[in-house]
Design a protein around this motif. Structure first.
Motif, PDB file in Angstrom:
ATOM      1  N   HIS A 110       0.552  -1.670   0.070  1.00  0.00           N
ATOM      2  CA  HIS A 110       0.087  -0.307   0.155  1.00  0.00           C
ATOM      3  C   HIS A 110       0.799   1.273  -0.272  1.00  0.00           C
ATOM      4  O   HIS A 110       0.623   2.387  -0.446  1.00  0.00           O
ATOM      5  N   ASN A 111       2.112   1.541   1.241  1.00  0.00           N
ATOM      6  CA  ASN A 111       3.206   2.332   0.888  1.00  0.00           C
ATOM      7  C   ASN A 111       3.503   2.551  -0.953  1.00  0.00           C
ATOM      8  O   ASN A 111       4.069   3.758  -1.106  1.00  0.00           O
ATOM      9  N   MET A 112       4.187   1.668  -1.742  1.00  0.00           N
ATOM     10  CA  MET A 112       4.358   1.561  -2.870  1.00  0.00           C
ATOM     11  C   MET A 112       3.079   1.699  -3.578  1.00  0.00           C
ATOM     12  O   MET A 112       3.793   1.746  -5.347  1.00  0.00           O
ATOM     13  N   GLY A 113       1.771   1.938  -3.572  1.00  0.00           N
ATOM     14  CA  GLY A 113       1.032   2.357  -4.209  1.00  0.00           C
ATOM     15  C   GLY A 113       0.666   1.254  -4.879  1.00  0.00           C
ATOM     16  O   GLY A 113      -0.637   1.113  -6.379  1.00  0.00           O
TER      17      GLY A 113
ATOM     18  N   ILE B 110      -0.846  -1.302  -4.607  1.00  0.00           N
ATOM     19  CA  ILE B 110      -2.863  -2.083  -4.707  1.00  0.00           C
ATOM     20  C   ILE B 110      -3.085  -1.065  -3.784  1.00  0.00           C
ATOM     21  O   ILE B 110      -2.668  -0.137  -3.426  1.00  0.00           O
ATOM     22  N   ARG B 111      -4.657  -0.282  -4.209  1.00  0.00           N
ATOM     23  CA  ARG B 111      -5.194   0.457  -3.957  1.00  0.00           C
ATOM     24  C   ARG B 111      -6.898  -0.323  -3.299  1.00  0.00           C
ATOM     25  O   ARG B 111      -7.688  -0.747  -4.220  1.00  0.00           O
ATOM     26  N   LYS B 112      -7.731   1.138  -2.765  1.00  0.00           N
ATOM     27  CA  LYS B 112      -9.299   1.002  -2.512  1.00  0.00           C
ATOM     28  C   LYS B 112      -9.685   0.903  -3.451  1.00  0.00           C
ATOM     29  O   LYS B 112      -9.733   1.808  -4.390  1.00  0.00           O
ATOM     30  N   GLY B 113     -10.504  -0.210  -3.697  1.00  0.00           N
ATOM     31  CA  GLY B 113     -11.530  -0.076  -4.927  1.00  0.00           C
ATOM     32  C   GLY B 113     -12.336   0.459  -4.724  1.00  0.00           C
ATOM     33  O   GLY B 113     -13.180   0.165  -3.779  1.00  0.00           O
ATOM     34  N   GLU B 114     -13.039   0.769  -6.169  1.00  0.00           N
ATOM     35  CA  GLU B 114     -14.749   1.884  -6.177  1.00  0.00           C
ATOM     36  C   GLU B 114     -15.759   0.377  -5.481  1.00  0.00           C
ATOM     37  O   GLU B 114     -16.835   1.125  -4.781  1.00  0.00           O
TER      38      GLU B 114
ATOM     39  N   ILE C 240      -3.242 -10.811  -5.571  1.00  0.00           N
ATOM     40  CA  ILE C 240      -4.937 -10.347  -4.399  1.00  0.00           C
ATOM     41  C   ILE C 240      -5.612  -9.993  -5.031  1.00  0.00           C
ATOM     42  O   ILE C 240      -6.759  -9.647  -4.349  1.00  0.00           O
ATOM     43  N   GLN C 241      -5.971  -9.375  -6.022  1.00  0.00           N
ATOM     44  CA  GLN C 241      -7.015  -8.256  -6.363  1.00  0.00           C
ATOM     45  C   GLN C 241      -8.143  -9.458  -7.508  1.00  0.00           C
ATOM     46  O   GLN C 241      -9.064  -9.130  -6.191  1.00  0.00           O
TER      47      GLN C 241
ATOM     48  N   PRO D   6     -11.844  -7.192   1.085  1.00  0.00           N
ATOM     49  CA  PRO D   6     -12.423  -6.386   1.194  1.00  0.00           C
ATOM     50  C   PRO D   6     -11.114  -5.125   0.830  1.00  0.00           C
ATOM     51  O   PRO D   6      -9.426  -5.236   1.795  1.00  0.00           O
ATOM     52  N   ASN D   7     -10.993  -4.299   1.134  1.00  0.00           N
ATOM     53  CA  ASN D   7     -10.499  -2.225   1.338  1.00  0.00           C
ATOM     54  C   ASN D   7     -10.037  -2.581   2.565  1.00  0.00           C
ATOM     55  O   ASN D   7      -9.207  -1.627   2.531  1.00  0.00           O
ATOM     56  N   ASP D   8     -10.997  -3.533   4.170  1.00  0.00           N
ATOM     57  CA  ASP D   8     -10.214  -2.582   5.102  1.00  0.00           C
ATOM     58  C   ASP D   8      -9.220  -3.692   4.836  1.00  0.00           C
ATOM     59  O   ASP D   8      -7.954  -3.287   5.711  1.00  0.00           O
ATOM     60  N   ALA D   9      -8.804  -4.472   3.679  1.00  0.00           N
ATOM     61  CA  ALA D   9      -6.763  -4.499   3.920  1.00  0.00           C
ATOM     62  C   ALA D   9      -5.998  -4.115   3.537  1.00  0.00           C
ATOM     63  O   ALA D   9      -4.548  -5.030   3.229  1.00  0.00           O
ATOM     64  N   TYR D  10      -6.131  -3.204   3.272  1.00  0.00           N
ATOM     65  CA  TYR D  10      -5.726  -1.702   2.601  1.00  0.00           C
ATOM     66  C   TYR D  10      -4.061  -2.120   3.270  1.00  0.00           C
ATOM     67  O   TYR D  10      -3.127  -1.870   2.298  1.00  0.00           O
ATOM     68  N   ASP D  11      -4.377  -1.279   4.148  1.00  0.00           N
ATOM     69  CA  ASP D  11      -3.026  -1.435   4.924  1.00  0.00           C
ATOM     70  C   ASP D  11      -3.267  -2.101   6.459  1.00  0.00           C
ATOM     71  O   ASP D  11      -2.101  -2.455   7.359  1.00  0.00           O
ATOM     72  N   ALA D  12      -3.450  -3.833   5.902  1.00  0.00           N
ATOM     73  CA  ALA D  12      -3.314  -4.837   6.867  1.00  0.00           C
ATOM     74  C   ALA D  12      -1.441  -5.318   6.878  1.00  0.00           C
ATOM     75  O   ALA D  12      -1.427  -5.911   5.969  1.00  0.00           O
ATOM     76  N   ASN D  13      -0.655  -5.793   8.076  1.00  0.00           N
ATOM     77  CA  ASN D  13       0.727  -4.939   7.704  1.00  0.00           C
ATOM     78  C   ASN D  13       1.117  -6.167   9.204  1.00  0.00           C
ATOM     79  O   ASN D  13       0.884  -5.949  10.314  1.00  0.00           O
TER      80      ASN D  13
END
Length: 288
Positions: free
Chosen positions: A39-42, A44-48, A92-93, A98-105
């Motif tokens: 997520h920090n590297m861009g 993966i992104r949150k999808g609409e 991953i896509q 879910p978008n909640d997983a965006y910054d899970a690390n």
């Protein structure tokens, strides 16, 4: 002699000289990429549509491939810099996280027991063709079950596993009108999947009563999961807010065969005993 018709040759030459000094396009070194910093590297992104989507990997190749001409025929080869990363973020896509997983690390995750730490580390050490061990986690809402499953999904996808994430109730409701208890439809859940992450087993928050259809279909699903597991074709990560006793008594309606399958797949369940990681009681007291 510095003009040709309406063209200023000096200006063109000056522009070409300036172009040689422009910064080169960014090319990301894949060695700097980890499952925990996507997520920090861009990448993966949150999808609409509420699900994580793959970003773009900055590289000089064409979407993870380079082309070389052999004779008169151009051939595509995996890019040595980014191909494995591009394939990982695409997995991953496709996992439907879910978008909640965006910054899970893993760097920010706090284990709630030594046993949990050992189990998770053991799972993350697996590489294909070996499947990671199956795992059943249970505990009160908000104590990190879903978060650690997101982290596992990210790592496993980047390692090469095909992962699928589902909610029990959502998965059943989506296909309820067409499923019945038909094995053909239930099998679609695990088609082409190495690791199935099945969240909220028993429904969101758990329930005290279940319809006959929900119980019967759940029992049939445990049979299909067990068959795939026994054949060495599937690993399952199961999470629930229900205790094993509640699952057996309420969800499975005391079905001994279904219980035996769960015991065979998961062995000793992992109880999550940590505190609620969501907002504290005094922050949400107006709702309760």
């Amino acid at each position: 002699m510095n003009r040709f018709g309406d063209i200023d040759l000096n200006k063109i030459i000056g522009n070409l000289s300036n172009a040689s000094t422009l910064p080169k396009p960014l090319i990301l070194d894949s060695d700097a990429v980890t499952p925990d910093n996507l997520h920090n590297m861009g990448l993966i992104r949150k999808g609409e549509s509420r699900y994580i989507i793959a970003g773009e990997f900055p590289c000089s190749c064409a979407h993870g491939r380079i082309f070389k001409r052999v004779g008169s025929t151009p051939n595509a080869y995996p890019c040595p810099n980014c191909h494995h990363v591009v394939q990982g973020i695409r997995r991953i896509q496709r996992a439907h996280l879910p978008n909640d997983a965006y910054d899970a690390n893993l760097n920010d995750y706090i284990y709630d027991s030594e046993r949990q730490s050992m189990i998770i580390i053991d799972m993350l050490s697996c590489t294909k063709p070996q499947l990671p061990p199956s795992l059943f986690m249970y505990g009160k809402p908000g104590n990190g079950k879903s978060t650690i499953s997101y982290i596992l999904a990210r790592h496993l996808c980047m390692t090469g596993y095909k992962v699928k994430y589902l909610h029990h109730h959502d998965a059943f409701q989506k296909e309820k009108n067409t499923w019945g208890t038909n094995r053909e439809y239930l099998n679609k859940i695990v088609d082409g999947v190495d690791v199935l992450i099945f969240d909220e087993f028993g429904g969101l928050g758990g329930r005290s009563k279940y319809s006959e259809w929900f119980t019967t279909t759940t029992i049939e699903l445990t049979k299909i999961l067990y068959e795939k597991y026994k054949a060495g074709q599937l690993s399952i990560i199961l999470m629930s807010n229900l205790t094993p006793r509640q699952i057996f008594k309420d969800l499975l309606d005391r079905n001994d065969a279904a219980l035996s399958r769960l015991e065979s797949m998961f062995g000793i369940p992992l109880e999550m005993t940590g505190p609620d990681r969501r907002p504290k009681r005094d922050q949400v007291s107006k709702w309760v």
